[in-house]
Design a protein around this motif. Structure first.
Motif, PDB file in Angstrom:
ATOM      1  N   LEU A  42      55.573  80.637  33.259  1.00  0.00           N
ATOM      2  CA  LEU A  42      54.318  80.638  32.512  1.00  0.00           C
ATOM      3  C   LEU A  42      53.418  79.508  32.980  1.00  0.00           C
ATOM      4  O   LEU A  42      52.209  79.702  33.207  1.00  0.00           O
ATOM      5  CB  LEU A  42      54.608  80.506  31.017  1.00  0.00           C
ATOM      6  CG  LEU A  42      53.408  80.451  30.076  1.00  0.00           C
ATOM      7  CD1 LEU A  42      52.565  81.710  30.209  1.00  0.00           C
ATOM      8  CD2 LEU A  42      53.870  80.277  28.632  1.00  0.00           C
ATOM      9  N   VAL A  67      56.933  86.508  28.968  1.00  0.00           N
ATOM     10  CA  VAL A  67      55.983  85.770  29.805  1.00  0.00           C
ATOM     11  C   VAL A  67      54.668  86.534  29.925  1.00  0.00           C
ATOM     12  O   VAL A  67      53.580  85.968  29.774  1.00  0.00           O
ATOM     13  CB  VAL A  67      56.587  85.512  31.202  1.00  0.00           C
ATOM     14  CG1 VAL A  67      55.519  84.963  32.153  1.00  0.00           C
ATOM     15  CG2 VAL A  67      57.753  84.552  31.116  1.00  0.00           C
ATOM     16  N   GLN A  70      51.784  86.450  27.156  1.00  0.00           N
ATOM     17  CA  GLN A  70      51.041  85.241  26.837  1.00  0.00           C
ATOM     18  C   GLN A  70      49.566  85.412  27.173  1.00  0.00           C
ATOM     19  O   GLN A  70      49.214  85.800  28.289  1.00  0.00           O
ATOM     20  CB  GLN A  70      51.607  84.039  27.616  1.00  0.00           C
ATOM     21  CG  GLN A  70      53.099  83.821  27.396  1.00  0.00           C
ATOM     22  CD  GLN A  70      53.448  83.613  25.936  1.00  0.00           C
ATOM     23  OE1 GLN A  70      52.848  82.789  25.258  1.00  0.00           O
ATOM     24  NE2 GLN A  70      54.425  84.364  25.456  1.00  0.00           N
TER      25      GLN A  70
END
Length: 260
Positions: A42, A67, A70
């Protein structure tokens, strides 16, 4: 042809090493980093903005799908999932993955996935180039007519005219607009958008929904990460951009011959 910047994410060192080795043998691809878990992925995806990510699914802390959820990663890079588990294949394509490499895979299967990614990246690059050309044509058309040159402001009961080139930046304040000219502030009964539409293209740069900056007043642009910038003016003022205006700032920097 665009050089593809790739990131490798896998919690198994040998799996990462194999992908890195295959990428080293591939033409027109560079590996910009390796990550052993979702949080590292990330951070590096947000900071380095790779074109392509080879992404494991089952990892410590955040898995591959976590991930990609996000918000800081929007828009997403192209994704090739690399996993030992076939039950995630349908979900992978739900998030528009380029390909799904099921371990163990051979070199030919890896090349096939990479070739598919090249095609997708080239298609997007062509679309972005088309958008830039359209934007340049619109700017050229706008420059054929004179833009806004003067603004009327109220000063102690009097009506004055100020030259827009003397304005370092405009700042929205409700239904009003504040024009900053050095140490002075002028209140104008207009919206930021109405002034932005009337200005000559290229004179001012929109960096925030509330800020419009005179390009001649900018000394340097500092990248702060997460698609945000700080613009340092010759006057010493520092103005922070918002992520929503990263494209405008990228175009401004490209026009100046600087890296975005």
């Amino acid at each position: 042809m665009k050089v593809i910047r790739a990131l490798v994410v896998d919690d198994e060192p040998l799996a990462r090493a194999r992908i890195v080795k295959l990428l080293e043998q591939a033409e027109g691809v560079i590996c910009i980093g390796e990550c052993k878990n979702g949080r590292e992925a990330l951070r590096q995806m947000r900071d380095y903005q790779p074109d392509l990510v080879f992404l494991d699914i089952e990892m410590p802390d955040l898995n591959g799908f976590d991930v990609l959820q996000q918000e800081a990663l929007k828009p997403l890079p192209f994704i090739i999932f690399v996993t030992a588990y076939d039950q995630y294949a349908l979900k992978a394509f739900d998030v528009h993955a380029v390909d799904y490499l099921l371990k163990p895979y051979d070199d030919d299967r890896f090349e096939q996935a990479l070739a598919h990614a090249r095609e997708q990246i080239q298609t997007r690059e062509n679309a972005e180039l088309h958008q830039k050309m359209v934007h340049m044509l619109k700017q050229h058309e706008a420059q054929q007519t004179p833009g806004l040159q003067f603004l009327e402001v109220k000063d102690k009961g009097r009506t004055l005219e100020i030259n827009v080139l003397d304005v370092q930046y405009f700042e929205a304040d409700g239904n009003y607009l504040i024009a900053h000219t050095g140490s002075r502030r002028h209140l104008i009964r207009q919206t930021l958008q109405s002034v932005a539409d009337a200005l000559l293209a290229g004179q001012f740069l929109r960096i925030h929904r509330s800020l419009l900056v005179n390009t001649n007043a900018i000394e340097r642009v500092q990248y702060d990460g997460n698609n945000q910038y700080t613009l340092h003016l010759h006057s010493g003022q520092a103005l922070a951009s918002s992520r929503g205006y990263k494209t405008e700032i990228h175009q401004y920097l490209e026009a100046r011959g600087e890296d975005a």
